[in-house]
Design a protein around this motif. Structure first.
Motif, short mmCIF file in Angstrom:
data_model
loop_
_atom_site.label_atom_id
_atom_site.label_comp_id
_atom_site.label_asym_id
_atom_site.label_seq_id
_atom_site.Cartn_x
_atom_site.Cartn_y
_atom_site.Cartn_z
N ALA A 136 0.83 -1.20 0.00
CA ALA A 136 0.00 0.00 0.00
C ALA A 136 0.87 1.25 0.00
CB ALA A 136 -0.93 -0.01 1.21
N GLU A 139 2.20 2.29 -3.45
CA GLU A 139 1.33 3.06 -4.33
C GLU A 139 1.53 4.57 -4.15
OE1 GLU A 139 -0.47 1.92 -6.79
OE2 GLU A 139 0.21 -0.10 -6.31
N ASP A 140 2.01 4.98 -2.98
CA ASP A 140 2.30 6.40 -2.77
C ASP A 140 3.39 6.88 -3.73
OD1 ASP A 140 0.41 6.72 -0.77
OD2 ASP A 140 1.82 6.24 0.84
N GLU A 262 -4.47 5.84 -7.34
CA GLU A 262 -5.20 6.32 -6.17
C GLU A 262 -6.28 5.34 -5.74
OE1 GLU A 262 -6.48 10.35 -5.91
OE2 GLU A 262 -4.92 11.08 -7.25
N LYS A 265 -4.60 1.91 -4.49
CA LYS A 265 -4.11 1.99 -3.11
C LYS A 265 -5.18 1.51 -2.13
CE LYS A 265 -2.11 5.01 0.38
NZ LYS A 265 -1.59 6.34 0.71
N LYS A 268 -5.16 -2.15 -2.06
CA LYS A 268 -4.04 -2.66 -1.25
C LYS A 268 -4.34 -2.50 0.25
CE LYS A 268 -1.49 -3.69 -4.79
NZ LYS A 268 -0.28 -2.94 -5.13
#
Length: 435
Positions: A136, A139-140, A262, A265, A268
């Motif tokens: 997760a 994904e940032d 976005e 995420k 995740k």
């Protein structure tokens, strides 16, 4: 004329950039999407695309925000090794101050060791949970890279618009100088007054002022652009000389919106909650403990037999049972509620992204319409200018009409630049959402 001048100040300095409220495509695919991003925006401007591609690549490599997210991901990934461990091993030593006597001798001291281990699969469950959190966090990085590319592109187009406006002002200043020469000639032959010359000169001063302010605004935007690339603010940015709106619209694949980072995420995060519940179930299981006690026994000096002074060695087995498991039941309910929350957040974000995409598509279409209108208006203004020149050759000219036509021409040129810039700015938003 005053109202028109105010309008020009607004369009020159306010611009048409729209705020991009967006929050960067896995690392293995970001390169491919990156090229699609660059060339889809500037398919008709190959040389500019190559330059913007280089700038975007530099930003992705040097931007500190990207580096921050990459470090956070590495930290989250390293936590897998942290949780891949059993509880601390307990060692103990005891000395009998008052030595207990046994048949085989007095006990002197005691050594012990204890090790608790989770239930079968407990460590694996912890690893999978922490790994899902790292996914997760990853994904940032993807989101930040997309946002950075959009921000760099938008800043680039603002610089382009500023440069084009300065060039248009230069053209109009030269045009006014030509008109001033005509006015001076007309004054000499008595066909114009000195007031006409002064009005033309004042108009030139206004345009010079607008240009100087634009130059300062360019330096401000250049600083912003260079800082996105994490380099010295004074480095000059060479933007493309001219952009035009392509004849055909770029392909917009709105179905790709559901695969946006976005939204991924949230998937995740949902998986991480699932792993959290699996870990919760494992932690509600018993823990098994293994141990060993060693007791040193001193020989009895007044006796002689087989086991005299024989030390004691005692293996131990223990089980830790969570009889009071209310905590684990509460955690299960929290996880279920958390999953519902994540689903609601994902749907909310999807609605926002769909609105942003629709807004960007409509705004880009509007920019194309404005561009076509301003192009037609500009052509008519130039036709009117040609008529004025012929009037001068015929011996008559109204310099009030000269100023009016010049102002209209400048207005149409500025609006044309704004529409082109807005078209590409909206394209960056569309690419952020769909590529």
């Amino acid at each position: 004329m005053i109202n028109l001048f105010r309008y020009l100040k607004e369009v020159l300095f306010e611009g048409s950039s729209r705020a991009l409220n967006l929050r960067s495509i896995s690392l293995s695919t970001v390169r491919l999407s990156f090229f699609v991003f660059c060339f889809s925006l500037l398919a008709v401007q190959l040389s500019n695309a190559q330059q913007l591609e280089s700038l975007l690549d530099e930003a992705l490599n040097n931007n500190p925000e990207i580096q921050k997210y990459e470090l956070q991901y590495r930290i989250a990934s390293e936590k897998v090794n942290e949780v891949n461990a059993v509880p601390n091993t307990e060692f103990g030593i005891g000395y009998f101050v008052s030595e207990p006597e046994t048949r085989t001798g007095a006990q002197r001291f005691k050594l012990s060791a204890r090790q608790m281990v989770p239930w079968f699969g407990g460590i694996t469950a912890r690893e999978q949970y922490v790994s899902s959190l790292a996914d997760a966090k990853y994904e940032d990085i993807v989101i930040a890279k997309r946002k950075l590319m959009a921000s760099v592109s938008q800043s680039y187009y603002k610089l382009y618009a500023n440069k084009r406006k300065q060039a248009v002002l230069d053209e109009n200043i030269v045009l006014l100088e030509t008109y001033e020469t005509l006015a001076l000639t007309s004054v000499e032959v008595g066909k114009a007054s000195a007031v006409d010359v002064l009005r033309l000169q004042m108009r030139q001063n206004e345009l010079e002022q607008l240009k100087q302010v634009l130059e300062q605004q360019y330096l401000t935007e250049q600083t912003r652009f260079n800082k996105l690339l994490n380099r010295d603010k004074g480095i000059e940015v060479n933007v493309v000389g001219a952009l035009d709106i392509p004849m055909d619209d770029l392909d917009i694949r709105s179905e790709k919106l559901v695969l946006h980072p976005e939204l991924l995420k949230y998937d995740k995060l949902y998986e991480s909650v699932e792993q959290s519940e699996l870990l919760n179930q494992k932690e509600s299981s018993p823990m098994i403990g293994f141990g060993l006690d060693y007791i040193n026994v001193e020989k009895r000096p007044d006796m002689d037999f087989k086991d005299n002074g024989k030390d004691i060695l005692m293996p131990m087995l223990s089980v830790s049972i969570p009889i009071f498991n209310k905590k684990y039941k509460s955690q299960t309910k929290q996880n279920a509620l958390r999953q519902q929350e994540i689903q609601s957040q994902k749907q909310e974000r999807l609605n926002i992204l769909e609105t942003l995409l629709d807004d960007a598509v409509n705004n880009r279409t509007s920019a194309r319409i404005r561009h076509e209108t301003q192009t037609n208006n500009l052509k008519q203004a130039k036709d009117a200018e040609a008529i004025l020149i012929k009037s001068y050759e015929a011996g008559t000219i109204d310099f009030n009409d000269v100023l009016d036509i010049q102002e209209l021409q400048l207005k149409f040129q500025i609006n044309q630049i704004e529409s082109v810039t807005d078209f590409y700015v909206q394209s960056t938003i569309i690419n952020y959402l769909t590529q």
